[in-house]
Design a protein around this motif. Structure first.
Motif, PDB file in Angstrom:
ATOM      1  N   PRO A   9      41.608  40.536  41.657  1.00  0.00           N
ATOM      2  CA  PRO A   9      40.443  41.389  41.484  1.00  0.00           C
ATOM      3  C   PRO A   9      40.706  42.820  41.886  1.00  0.00           C
ATOM      4  N   ASP A  10      41.564  43.008  42.893  1.00  0.00           N
ATOM      5  CA  ASP A  10      41.803  44.352  43.394  1.00  0.00           C
ATOM      6  C   ASP A  10      42.597  45.191  42.420  1.00  0.00           C
ATOM      7  N   ALA A  14      36.598  47.638  39.922  1.00  0.00           N
ATOM      8  CA  ALA A  14      35.410  47.040  40.521  1.00  0.00           C
ATOM      9  C   ALA A  14      34.199  47.876  40.165  1.00  0.00           C
ATOM     10  N   SER A  71      39.397  49.754  42.424  1.00  0.00           N
ATOM     11  CA  SER A  71      39.655  48.469  43.076  1.00  0.00           C
ATOM     12  C   SER A  71      38.454  48.088  43.932  1.00  0.00           C
ATOM     13  N   ILE A  72      38.374  46.806  44.251  1.00  0.00           N
ATOM     14  CA  ILE A  72      37.289  46.327  45.098  1.00  0.00           C
ATOM     15  C   ILE A  72      37.414  46.921  46.489  1.00  0.00           C
ATOM     16  N   ARG A  73      38.624  47.150  46.949  1.00  0.00           N
ATOM     17  CA  ARG A  73      38.822  47.746  48.278  1.00  0.00           C
ATOM     18  C   ARG A  73      38.249  49.153  48.327  1.00  0.00           C
ATOM     19  N   THR A  76      34.408  49.026  48.134  1.00  0.00           N
ATOM     20  CA  THR A  76      33.837  48.606  49.407  1.00  0.00           C
ATOM     21  C   THR A  76      33.870  49.738  50.424  1.00  0.00           C
ATOM     22  N   VAL A 103      28.003  43.382  43.041  1.00  0.00           N
ATOM     23  CA  VAL A 103      29.367  43.896  42.998  1.00  0.00           C
ATOM     24  C   VAL A 103      30.197  43.008  42.082  1.00  0.00           C
ATOM     25  N   ALA A 105      33.948  42.327  40.629  1.00  0.00           N
ATOM     26  CA  ALA A 105      35.378  42.578  40.789  1.00  0.00           C
ATOM     27  C   ALA A 105      36.072  42.295  39.475  1.00  0.00           C
ATOM     28  N   VAL A 156      31.896  37.826  45.863  1.00  0.00           N
ATOM     29  CA  VAL A 156      32.993  38.496  46.555  1.00  0.00           C
ATOM     30  C   VAL A 156      32.741  38.356  48.051  1.00  0.00           C
ATOM     31  N   GLN A 160      29.443  40.430  48.186  1.00  0.00           N
ATOM     32  CA  GLN A 160      28.471  40.009  47.174  1.00  0.00           C
ATOM     33  C   GLN A 160      28.360  38.493  47.191  1.00  0.00           C
TER      34      GLN A 160
END
Length: 325
Positions: A9-10, A14, A71-73, A76, A103, A105, A156, A160
């Motif tokens: 996912p990253d 995202a 990215s999800i990072r 976030t 959210v 991803a 996530v 999420q």
């Protein structure tokens, strides 16, 4: 993400979809706050773009904003940042209730569609049943006109806790046909064994096919009022020029009025899609990008209004010489 899993996912980008019900009379305040928020988000690593969708009369009373990060990072980091917490404190008095957010991803950005963002609160221990039920739903959706695809996003961890499905149809009418169908009603009744509740929000851009900006530019579809102003900027001179040239030719050729009108519309759409709109997108690219400052928005709008005035004056002079019906 399903279908097409197997990716981290990253590494797939995202998205966060935020829905807010704004208090009566505070829409302008909220829109200014959102512009400020976008400008701040633009400075965070991984920011790719944002789109803001106003309420849809008679269908949806909430504002929907979409933020995309690499990215999800990185997403976030923006969501949990101190500056965003302060922004949320600032907007709270403008809202009827706390905003909801999902959210996502990964996923594929598709703008040539009307999208429904459907979030589900799945009952603990029924996740596998929910996935199987969602597959039945997808097969039913495929039988409806205009279906373009669906994507399923698992929760996530720590970000999420709801399952989210993106459902795409080519037009709002086709999407509404599915959402209001007996088939969906029966499936929802069956699905209540697997989820506690669900929420549906629609995301649509009025002129999306004419306003597409690359991901590398970090830009999404412009606000609807900018799209409308820009379309008018090229539509008026296009129609006027065709009236002076092609339409007069059709008249001289004694074509029936209904056929002349059809051919004129074909020419108008062709010129707008492949010549005029790409040109105006390049000229006004910096202004069309969502999230510009209030001052930049006003300056750009004034320039376009001045362009209107110039076109009106020019065609007014032409009309003094040539009879324009």
């Amino acid at each position: 993400m399903k279908p097409g899993g197997g990716h981290s996912p990253d590494s797939q980008g995202a998205t966060v979809v935020i829905s807010s019900t704004v208090r009566q009379g505070r829409d302008n305040d909220y829109e200014r706050w959102q512009e400020k928020t976008t400008e701040i988000a633009r400075g965070f690593p991984g920011f790719e773009g944002t789109e803001l969708y106003p309420p849809i009369a008679g269908e949806q009373n909430s504002w929907v904003v979409v933020f995309r990060f690499s990215s999800i990072r990185q997403l976030t980091a923006w969501l949990d940042s101190e500056v965003r917490r302060k922004l949320l404190d600032e907007v709270r008095p403008m809202l009827e209730e706390p905003a909801s957010q999902e959210v996502l991803a990964g996923g594929t950005a598709v703008r040539e569609a009307v999208t429904a963002v459907i979030s589900h609160n799945v009952r603990p221990g029924r996740e596998a049943d929910f996935v199987r039920w969602q597959e039945k739903v997808r097969k039913a959706q495929e039988r409806f006109a205009g279906f373009m695809g669906t994507e399923e996003f698992e929760p996530v961890s720590g970000v999420q806790d709801r399952w989210v499905v993106l459902l795409r149809y080519d037009t709002r009418e086709h999407l509404d046909e599915w959402l209001g169908s007996d088939s969906r009603a029966r499936l929802l009744e069956e699905g209540r064994d697997y989820f506690v509740d669900y929420d549906v929000r629609k995301v649509q851009s009025a002129f999306s096919g004419w306003f597409q900006f690359g991901r590398e530019a970090g830009d999404g579809a412009p606000p609807s009022w900018k799209q409308a102003m820009t379309v008018l900027l090229v539509l008026y001179p296009t129609v006027m020029i065709l009236s002076l040239t092609a339409v007069r030719g059709f008249t001289m050729a004694h074509l029936p009025g209904y056929l002349a009108m059809f051919l004129s519309n074909v020419l108008s759409v062709t010129v707008l899609t492949w010549l005029a709109m790409p040109l105006v997108n390049r000229v006004f690219a910096a202004w069309l990008v969502p999230g510009r400052s209030a001052r930049a928005n006003v300056v750009g709008a004034v320039v376009i209004v001045l362009c209107y005035a110039v076109f009106i004056a020019v065609f007014g002079l032409v009309g003094a010489v040539v009879d324009i019906d």
